[in-house]
Design a protein around this motif. Structure first.
Motif, PDB file in Angstrom:
ATOM      1  N   ILE A  94       8.382  -0.283  36.107  1.00 15.51           N
ATOM      2  CA  ILE A  94       7.335   0.711  36.330  1.00 15.51           C
ATOM      3  C   ILE A  94       6.113   0.215  35.576  1.00 15.51           C
ATOM      4  O   ILE A  94       6.178  -0.039  34.364  1.00 15.51           O
ATOM      5  N   VAL A 150       2.836   1.578  39.909  1.00 15.07           N
ATOM      6  CA  VAL A 150       3.723   1.120  40.977  1.00 15.07           C
ATOM      7  C   VAL A 150       5.107   0.796  40.420  1.00 15.07           C
ATOM      8  O   VAL A 150       5.312   0.668  39.209  1.00 15.07           O
ATOM      9  N   LEU A 151       6.056   0.659  41.336  1.00 11.70           N
ATOM     10  CA  LEU A 151       7.421   0.232  41.015  1.00 11.70           C
ATOM     11  C   LEU A 151       7.588  -1.179  41.575  1.00 11.70           C
ATOM     12  O   LEU A 151       7.507  -1.387  42.785  1.00 11.70           O
ATOM     13  N   ILE A 190       8.083   7.524  36.305  1.00 10.68           N
ATOM     14  CA  ILE A 190       8.351   7.530  37.747  1.00 10.68           C
ATOM     15  C   ILE A 190       7.448   8.544  38.462  1.00 10.68           C
ATOM     16  O   ILE A 190       6.929   8.285  39.554  1.00 10.68           O
ATOM     17  N   ILE A 238       3.924   7.344  39.622  1.00 12.47           N
ATOM     18  CA  ILE A 238       3.726   6.345  40.672  1.00 12.47           C
ATOM     19  C   ILE A 238       2.687   6.864  41.679  1.00 12.47           C
ATOM     20  O   ILE A 238       2.780   7.994  42.156  1.00 12.47           O
TER      21      ILE A 238
END
Length: 201
Positions: A64, A72-73, A108, A111
């Motif tokens: 991450i 973004v991931l 998370i 994102i």
């Protein structure tokens, strides 16, 4: 969660990457990265311009990160191959390990949040180390876990701004945020709240 992988140029060395680990990079992204590295000092005098948070899901490793246009991931291999420079690993000390899951959950949820081009704290955008700072602050009952420090955009031992920063902020049409609170990968690498595990590639 633990993932095992093998590293090294001569033979193989076993290393582990855990959920919630911190990965540090020297991106060699040109004058901006060089300016950041000139005024920030990492663990063992190493130079870092980027940091990401390890997220393990369904036996796959992701990072991450706030980079480019947004949070973004990124698949681990893509992250690792972004630079030829060594990748370094830091791990939150065991005494603080209960913060990890909540920190990851926070990250998370970010994102898609835009990248913080002005590097201004608390403006509803994120640059790389700011995301890590807020993730662990959130998991620590909204109390700072890592430390903010006054930012500088001046060449060391002078009162002169790096030209690259003058041009950068002129393009953004905002004042250089000299002295404003901020955080950088090098500062996190020196934190007494993490164990320094060194090179992993």
């Amino acid at each position: 969660l633990i993932m095992m992988f093998f590293i090294g140029k001569l033979g193989y060395t076993q290393q582990t990457v855990k959920h919630g680990d911190l990965l540090f990079q020297n991106l060699d992204c040109g004058p901006l990265c060089e300016a950041i590295e000139e005024v920030t000092h990492g663990k063992d005098s190493l130079k870092f311009s980027h940091i990401g948070l390890v997220y393990i899901k369904n036996d796959s490793i992701y990072i991450i990160e706030a980079i480019g246009k947004a949070v973004v991931l990124t698949p681990f291999n893509e992250f690792k191959l972004r630079t030829k420079n060594p990748l370094y690993l830091g791990r939150v000390k065991q005494i603080y390990s209960t913060l990890i899951d909540s920190a990851i959950s926070f990250a998370i949820k970010q994102i898609g949040v835009p990248y913080d081009e002005p590097f201004l704290y608390n403006n509803k955008k994120y640059y790389c180390s700011e995301l890590i700072y807020d993730a662990f602050k959130s998991s620590n009952q909204n109390k700072p876990f890592f430390e903010l420090e006054p930012m500088t955009f001046k060449t060391p031992n002078s009162n002169t701004y790096f030209k690259v920063w003058v041009d950068y902020y002129k393009k953004l049409n905002i004042e250089i945020p000299e002295g404003k609170p901020g955080i950088n990968p090098a500062g996190i690498s020196r934190s007494d709240k993490i164990n320094w595990l060194g090179i992993i590639n």
